[in-house]
Design an enzyme around this catalytic site. Sequence first.
Site, mmCIF file in Angstrom:
data_model
loop_
_atom_site.group_PDB
_atom_site.id
_atom_site.type_symbol
_atom_site.label_atom_id
_atom_site.label_comp_id
_atom_site.label_asym_id
_atom_site.label_seq_id
_atom_site.Cartn_x
_atom_site.Cartn_y
_atom_site.Cartn_z
ATOM 1 N N TYR A 152 3.173 4.186 4.579
ATOM 2 C CA TYR A 152 3.798 3.069 3.860
ATOM 3 C C TYR A 152 4.224 3.542 2.477
ATOM 4 C CZ TYR A 152 4.469 -1.180 1.222
ATOM 5 O OH TYR A 152 5.016 -2.147 0.428
ATOM 6 N N GLU B 266 11.002 -1.344 0.309
ATOM 7 C CA GLU B 266 9.866 -0.910 1.111
ATOM 8 C C GLU B 266 10.339 -0.090 2.312
ATOM 9 O OE1 GLU B 266 6.518 -3.968 1.865
ATOM 10 O OE2 GLU B 266 7.612 -3.860 3.753
#
Length: 380
Positions: A101, A189
């Site tokens: 992530y 993101e």
Amino acid sequence: MKLQEYQSKRIFARYGVPIPNGEVATTPAAARDIAARLGGTVVIKSQVLVGGRGKAGGVKLAHSPEEAEKVAGQILGMDIKGLTVRKVLIDEGADIQDEIYLGLVLDRMQRRIIMMGSSEGGVEIEAVAAETPEKIVKISIDPFLGLRSYQANELAYGIGIPKPLVRQFTKIAIDLYNAFVGSDASLAEINPLVVTPDGLLGVDGKMVLDDNALYRHPDLAEMRDLDEEDPFEQEARRFGLSYVKLDGEIGCMVNGAGLAMATMDLTKLFGGSPANFLDIGGGATADKVAAALRIILSDKNVKAVLFNIFGGITRGDEVAKGIVAALAEIKPDLPMIARIVGTNEKEGRAILADANMITATTLAEAAQKAVAAAHGELTA
Ligand code: GDP
Ligand code: MN
């Protein structure tokens, strides 16, 4: 403004982030053609503005153009968390060895952009934060210095990026930071950033842009997907209204953002809860008030509407006439409470009282009456 995955990834790619080759389709036949062009295994991904598409069955692999057509047919038209899938992204399949992530958000308390990384990619970061917060590493970025490579390195080591990939990771982190700042984003993101035999690849992208900065990015403003937006939010934007839906039962129509917040506070103080934030801005004309009222009443939780108007440049009686014209058009059957102060307030109040509205002089009185009306304890 939220961007779709394919839009977010295209922006990331402009700044140097590696992403898979891919194209968007709106029909199964087009998906088949794209899959044939890409060759090999492809991944068919629903384009809707919510996370967790994978779990909901909106991300599937296909091993041939025929299968791509079939899978796209299943995904197009699917309902994912209340949203209908109208587009699919067909991406070259990736050989995934690990999922990471990497994201950027604005921390308003620190007044800084924060970069977050985690070895637990592929799942929603909120879940990682709740269950294994120690697996999220955060870096606070000085706005004048930007993201320094030593910080990106620290993040890489903090989340255990394999040594041969650290250089590439650091570059991607800086590219993503540049994409965030260059687009005036409030969120960017990559989840997951995947490890493949050929290095790192951003297979999922998400971006939220700051609406107040969109005027600086006409190319990004064009990416707004009207199909995906709430019709009432669209209507609010068309009339220049700032509208945020909330969960309460008292609709609020106020001219001025600060006054709107004060109105919501007082509503809460007297035991009610606001159904929305709504700033109708200056020059409350009848059609603007009518649009605002339609938007407020579209929310079925609303039990009463509180108007809190400050008559400054726009005189109180003018605003009152606007409200009366809007009421005549919409004919709501809920209690309407109005407080008007400022220029020509008496005239304004008289006009509203004639129109069968509950009026008040102070905001405290108005808020109390609105709460009582919403609870069925006061009628006009
Ligand atoms: P999300 O569920 O909405 O976050 O959608 P993602 O794009 O993140 O996809 C969900 C999951 O599908 C990812 O975490 C991967 O595990 C998997 N996935 C996505 N793209 C590919 C791909 O190209 N190949 C393979 N094997 N899996 C993929
Ligand atoms: Mn994802």
